[in-house]
Scaffold this active site. Sequence first.
Site, PDB file in Angstrom:
ATOM      1  N   CYS A 182     -12.869  -0.659 -42.023  1.00  0.00           N
ATOM      2  CA  CYS A 182     -12.387  -0.864 -40.655  1.00  0.00           C
ATOM      3  C   CYS A 182     -13.518  -0.601 -39.661  1.00  0.00           C
ATOM      4  O   CYS A 182     -14.267   0.361 -39.803  1.00  0.00           O
ATOM      5  CB  CYS A 182     -11.217   0.074 -40.380  1.00  0.00           C
ATOM      6  N   ASP A 217       7.037  -7.402 -33.245  1.00  0.00           N
ATOM      7  CA  ASP A 217       6.789  -6.098 -32.633  1.00  0.00           C
ATOM      8  C   ASP A 217       7.363  -5.044 -33.553  1.00  0.00           C
ATOM      9  O   ASP A 217       8.288  -5.335 -34.335  1.00  0.00           O
ATOM     10  CB  ASP A 217       7.469  -5.980 -31.267  1.00  0.00           C
ATOM     11  N   CYS A 247     -13.016  -0.128 -36.354  1.00  0.00           N
ATOM     12  CA  CYS A 247     -12.511   0.465 -35.108  1.00  0.00           C
ATOM     13  C   CYS A 247     -13.309   1.725 -34.791  1.00  0.00           C
ATOM     14  O   CYS A 247     -13.964   2.289 -35.671  1.00  0.00           O
ATOM     15  CB  CYS A 247     -11.017   0.772 -35.199  1.00  0.00           C
ATOM     16  N   HIS A 289      -6.182   3.560 -34.389  1.00  0.00           N
ATOM     17  CA  HIS A 289      -6.538   2.914 -35.657  1.00  0.00           C
ATOM     18  C   HIS A 289      -5.407   2.024 -36.186  1.00  0.00           C
ATOM     19  O   HIS A 289      -5.652   0.877 -36.578  1.00  0.00           O
ATOM     20  CB  HIS A 289      -6.907   3.945 -36.722  1.00  0.00           C
ATOM     21  N   CYS A 312     -12.681   4.801 -37.110  1.00  0.00           N
ATOM     22  CA  CYS A 312     -13.303   4.733 -38.436  1.00  0.00           C
ATOM     23  C   CYS A 312     -14.826   4.777 -38.352  1.00  0.00           C
ATOM     24  O   CYS A 312     -15.498   5.216 -39.290  1.00  0.00           O
ATOM     25  CB  CYS A 312     -12.826   3.483 -39.176  1.00  0.00           C
ATOM     26  N   ASP A 317      12.751  -6.417 -23.958  1.00  0.00           N
ATOM     27  CA  ASP A 317      13.994  -6.699 -24.665  1.00  0.00           C
ATOM     28  C   ASP A 317      15.130  -6.646 -23.643  1.00  0.00           C
ATOM     29  O   ASP A 317      14.907  -6.391 -22.463  1.00  0.00           O
ATOM     30  CB  ASP A 317      14.193  -5.715 -25.823  1.00  0.00           C
ATOM     31  N   SER A 318      16.342  -6.865 -24.113  1.00  0.00           N
ATOM     32  CA  SER A 318      17.468  -6.971 -23.177  1.00  0.00           C
ATOM     33  C   SER A 318      18.152  -5.630 -22.951  1.00  0.00           C
ATOM     34  O   SER A 318      19.019  -5.520 -22.089  1.00  0.00           O
ATOM     35  CB  SER A 318      18.495  -7.944 -23.744  1.00  0.00           C
TER      36      SER A 318
END
Lengths: 372, 372
Positions: free
Chosen positions: A304, A266, A306, A335, A309, A92-93
Amino acid sequence: MLNYQLLKEDQKTSARLGKITTLRGEIDTPIFMPVGTLGTVKSMTNQDLEKMKAQIILGNTYHLYLRPGMDIIAQAGGLHKFMNWKHPILTDSGGFQVFSLGPLRKITEEGVAFSSHLDGSKHFLSPEKSIEIQNIIGADIIMSFDECTPGQVDYEYAKKSMEMTLRWAERCKKAHQKPDTQALFGIVQGGMYEDLRQTCAKSLVEMDFPGYSIGGLSVGEPKPLMYRMLDHTVPFLPKNKPRYLMGVGSLDALFEGVARGIDMFDCVLQTRIARNGSALTSTGQKTIRNATYKDDFSPLDENCDCFVCQNHTKAYIRHLIKCNEILAARLLTYHNLYFTLKIMENIRQAIAENRFSEYKVDFFQKYGIKKD
Amino acid sequence: MLNYQLLKEDQKTSARLGKITTLRGEIDTPIFMPVGTLGTVKSMTNQDLEKMKAQIILGNTYHLYLRPGMDIIAQAGGLHKFMNWKHPILTDSGGFQVFSLGPLRKITEEGVAFSSHLDGSKHFLSPEKSIEIQNIIGADIIMSFDECTPGQVDYEYAKKSMEMTLRWAERCKKAHQKPDTQALFGIVQGGMYEDLRQTCAKSLVEMDFPGYSIGGLSVGEPKPLMYRMLDHTVPFLPKNKPRYLMGVGSLDALFEGVARGIDMFDCVLQTRIARNGSALTSTGQKTIRNATYKDDFSPLDENCDCFVCQNHTKAYIRHLIKCNEILAARLLTYHNLYFTLKIMENIRQAIAENRFSEYKVDFFQKYGIKKD
């Protein structure tokens, strides 16, 4: 160098499937970008981020400017080398953080004088300075320095602010030293006023940026108002450039943003609620810290895949949370990011298969989000 | 079920190479065991521990008894299932922690009454209760409940305390409900008195435990005194059983312990200094937090092949430490444990190749440890 390829447009909504190509790799859009404020997505290693298939992460110019400082980043050879992340980065700036400092900053046409939130030391950020810093950080996608207009300002303030943002965008473009390796995005502001958003979008498009961000829509305004602003902004942005909705990433907003033609998101929500002991699941956000989970030996999310999980129970994670164990933040962060990136993958798949709207309805129903 | 196989004895020292077989896998000795106080080796996942080749980890009975409590551990089906660790676990008896509570505990022949350090709630730990708890936790190796004699007590106190520890060891043996799946070790006490250590060792050996621990030697006494106590203890322990030096794991003590015939070590040093910003390296312990490392773009240890040293610089890790980023603790913890486990692997290799003494001299020289 940045190229956006539009692969497919949804028939019922403005959702679109695309691919951004940078020197450090391709990014499938719509995409969610984990936030790595200080050169680290909190508690995650680069390997974790690769495993969860993060394609691009964020760095925050304001924070990196203060710590470790540009001398260290420059000596390291840029942020990629400093943190050893080989894939795309977006910065970002610094504008949003500086404006969030409130009484610690003073805005003029030239730029923003501010005091560090860490030690009170005085600094000055201008369009030129922001770009100079971002050139040193070396992210693949960088942002022009804007005034992030607060949500509740009157029309006159919003108009003047937006006009200054446009002048600043010009100055950023001029100051940018590395257009061949770093793509500079213009940022649409205009408060909560449809016509200002339109004007800003059109003016920026005339300046011809390689991509467009939409700022000032994560400042506490009601979500329907944010969606209305998107409806009056996105249609004025070119189809052949990526569109980034800054700081927005709650699950409902991801779907609504995609439906309105947004390509990039984001948000710190995923990682922040993780450190506070909460998990995103397909049946809603759950406060795993709660006593109700103390003997719940099922995973955070039954569906899930992942590693959290697949390996751990709510009861175990709740125990870690209650004991202030670092591993709690780590497991929940992994997660929550994995879960969100998976949703984005599902969204891309759904667009490709002409069933985005159906997927959205289905997801909202299971998650418990009311239709808008 | 626990079997110790003596594979090789060093010619110059009492160092020995061995293999412990448990129902959950084999353990190459001499071994270092990472400490997982509350069912987590702080900041590490099970995958991390497997990657660094940890073969066995510790759990702390006192801490697990208070949090999450035995009802949860029992419902989960034991600590292995609760934390999903598939390899061997060792639990202490709770004695050391309870005695460390100072004014919060009262010792009698029956056991120890104490108040929780968390909420002041009152509890009673006896040999029978400690074993009952450890039977629920279900570690592969468990400890008898002992009085951890402080380092500075007079002979009379040390003698009485040691004798009570022997009576408690008998009670523990009797109370043990799962001798077929959990190996109960006796613990040698005796303060800093050679004859008491000898007497205690001999008496425990008569009771015939599957392994022997040496306690009370991580209580702040000077290291030469600890080594002297080992010299007067280990020779009285049987060759065909493993020997565990409790709570000791500084790098010099690992070598000195191995040289005196110790097979197992544990210590919180590695993980604690990691969270404080320090790294173990082959040229000594380094405080990475220090400003001297702010632009040091070399790894924590030039010769270490752990993923932290392969991927990150001191400058980056120092930045993370300065920003209180969780990742700092995580990277340093992984490195410190990996580094220590690697030393133990090197020690085993050196014993196998008849060059343990040479390796010790070489390591001490590089690390900067004075000969004793």
